[in-house]
Design a protein around this motif. Structure first.
Motif, PDB file in Angstrom:
ATOM      1  N   GLU A  76       0.837  -1.206   0.000  1.00 54.44           N
ATOM      2  CA  GLU A  76       0.000   0.000   0.000  1.00 54.44           C
ATOM      3  C   GLU A  76       0.868   1.252   0.000  1.00 54.44           C
ATOM      4  O   GLU A  76       0.538   2.246  -0.650  1.00 54.44           O
ATOM      5  CB  GLU A  76      -0.920  -0.001   1.222  1.00 54.44           C
ATOM      6  N   ARG A  77       1.991   1.190   0.728  1.00 54.95           N
ATOM      7  CA  ARG A  77       2.895   2.340   0.775  1.00 54.95           C
ATOM      8  C   ARG A  77       3.402   2.676  -0.620  1.00 54.95           C
ATOM      9  O   ARG A  77       3.418   3.844  -1.027  1.00 54.95           O
ATOM     10  CB  ARG A  77       4.072   2.022   1.701  1.00 54.95           C
ATOM     11  N   ASN A  78       3.828   1.667  -1.372  1.00 52.35           N
ATOM     12  CA  ASN A  78       4.322   1.897  -2.732  1.00 52.35           C
ATOM     13  C   ASN A  78       3.230   2.431  -3.648  1.00 52.35           C
ATOM     14  O   ASN A  78       3.486   3.272  -4.510  1.00 52.35           O
ATOM     15  CB  ASN A  78       4.894   0.597  -3.300  1.00 52.35           C
ATOM     16  N   ARG A  79       2.027   1.914  -3.458  1.00 53.86           N
ATOM     17  CA  ARG A  79       0.908   2.381  -4.282  1.00 53.86           C
ATOM     18  C   ARG A  79       0.605   3.858  -4.008  1.00 53.86           C
ATOM     19  O   ARG A  79       0.368   4.637  -4.937  1.00 53.86           O
ATOM     20  CB  ARG A  79      -0.323   1.526  -4.014  1.00 53.86           C
TER      21      ARG A  79
ATOM     22  N   LEU B 148      -2.177  11.378   1.362  1.00 57.30           N
ATOM     23  CA  LEU B 148      -1.423  10.208   0.917  1.00 57.30           C
ATOM     24  C   LEU B 148      -0.070  10.135   1.621  1.00 57.30           C
ATOM     25  O   LEU B 148       0.387   9.052   2.002  1.00 57.30           O
ATOM     26  CB  LEU B 148      -1.230  10.256  -0.602  1.00 57.30           C
ATOM     27  N   ILE B 149       0.589  11.278   1.810  1.00 57.89           N
ATOM     28  CA  ILE B 149       1.851  11.297   2.563  1.00 57.89           C
ATOM     29  C   ILE B 149       1.594  10.913   4.018  1.00 57.89           C
ATOM     30  O   ILE B 149       2.386  10.180   4.633  1.00 57.89           O
ATOM     31  CB  ILE B 149       2.520  12.692   2.472  1.00 57.89           C
ATOM     32  N   LEU B 150       0.500  11.399   4.569  1.00 57.34           N
ATOM     33  CA  LEU B 150       0.148  11.043   5.951  1.00 57.34           C
ATOM     34  C   LEU B 150      -0.043   9.534   6.097  1.00 57.34           C
ATOM     35  O   LEU B 150       0.382   8.942   7.099  1.00 57.34           O
ATOM     36  CB  LEU B 150      -1.130  11.775   6.375  1.00 57.34           C
ATOM     37  N   LYS B 151      -0.653   8.910   5.107  1.00 51.67           N
ATOM     38  CA  LYS B 151      -0.850   7.460   5.152  1.00 51.67           C
ATOM     39  C   LYS B 151       0.489   6.722   5.052  1.00 51.67           C
ATOM     40  O   LYS B 151       0.714   5.742   5.755  1.00 51.67           O
ATOM     41  CB  LYS B 151      -1.786   7.029   4.011  1.00 51.67           C
ATOM     42  N   ILE B 152       1.376   7.203   4.187  1.00 59.59           N
ATOM     43  CA  ILE B 152       2.683   6.568   4.025  1.00 59.59           C
ATOM     44  C   ILE B 152       3.501   6.661   5.311  1.00 59.59           C
ATOM     45  O   ILE B 152       4.167   5.707   5.712  1.00 59.59           O
ATOM     46  CB  ILE B 152       3.457   7.225   2.858  1.00 59.59           C
TER      47      ILE B 152
END
Length: 274
Positions: A2-5, A135-139
């Protein structure tokens, strides 16, 4: 995985944003064959291109299910007005201090100018504070100093993309660099404002007013533009230092707001929808 996505989508959104904006150039050339007013051609081309980006941004928001993060179901709280009082005052001074420029522009040009700037605010906030930031917060959800680092990274991406203006003004590196620094500073402020208010409309409003207040050169008569350009060729070190001080003050406002944000609350808003 998920991080790569998510990282993949950050790159796609950033590069795609820049690529779609570049589409305004051939659009402007095509319109120039039918319209004589160069300024109106530029604004209409920008409006057409930004409408496409806005639609794409809305589709991506729905794809990632960031609606609640962007403010769906948001409830008004007077405390959210406090962070925007100072920027509202600064922008109001810029607008009302040169009100004649808006009055003399003509209804057609002024309408296009306002419509174009509301689209600029919408697409840049949806793309960066509405998509790239979460998205950065999720990563980085497990990292320390999550909020401030994520806001700063988003602002950095947002600012550096302004170097694309060098294709339009290749001899104006110092001026474009000033734009980049300002974009990073205001990006930190708008990121903090987004997380603090939990509603994308507040960053959009401030972004729109900043564009209207400080981007009005296109409304000036050609002779005024030339005089302004000639006058600005020298280096005003005092003015530069004052400007950098203002940029720093704006960025600190964003940092302050980020420090008031609940990490768990923001992550819950982002992840609940997913």
């Amino acid at each position: 995985m998920e991080r790569n996505r998510n990282l993949y989508w950050i790159v796609i959104i950033s590069v795609g944003f820049a690529a779609l904006l570049a589409f305004a150039v051939p659009f402007r050339l095509a319109l120039g064959q039918y319209l004589e007013n160069e300024k109106e051609v530029k604004l209409i081309a920008g409006i057409g291109t930004r409408l496409i980006i806005l639609v794409a941004s809305i589709i991506l928001v729905r794809k990632f299910k960031f609606q609640r993060y962007l403010g769906l179901g948001w409830k008004f709280d007077r405390q959210y007005l406090l962070p925007i009082i100072i920027p509202m005052l600064i922008v109001s001074m810029a607008i009302f201090g040169d009100l004649e420029t808006y009055k003399k522009a003509g209804l057609s040009l002024l309408t296009l100018f306002l419509f174009n700037n509301i689209l600029v605010a919408l697409i840049e906030e949806f793309a960066f504070r509405g998509l790239v930031l979460p998205l950065i917060l999720k990563i980085r959800s497990e990292k320390k100093r999550l909020m401030l680092t994520s806001v700063s990274l988003t602002a950095l991406i947002f600012g550096v993309l302004h170097y694309l203006n060098l294709f339009r003004e290749p001899d104006n590196f110092s001026g474009i660099t000033s734009q980049v620094i300002f974009a990073i500073a205001i990006g930190i402020f708008l990121g903090g404002l987004m997380l603090r208010t939990k509603n994308i409309l507040f960053p959009v409003l401030i972004h729109f007013l900043i564009n209207v207040g400080f981007g009005k050169d296109i409304l000036r008569p050609e002779t005024e533009e030339i005089v302004t350009q000639v006058a600005s060729t020298g280096t005003d070190w005092i003015g530069t230092l004052l400007t950098l001080g203002l940029f720093g003050f704006i960025a600190l406002g964003g940092v302050y707001m980020v420090r008031l944000v609940s990490r768990d609350e923001i992550l819950q808003l982002i992840n609940t929808d997913n």
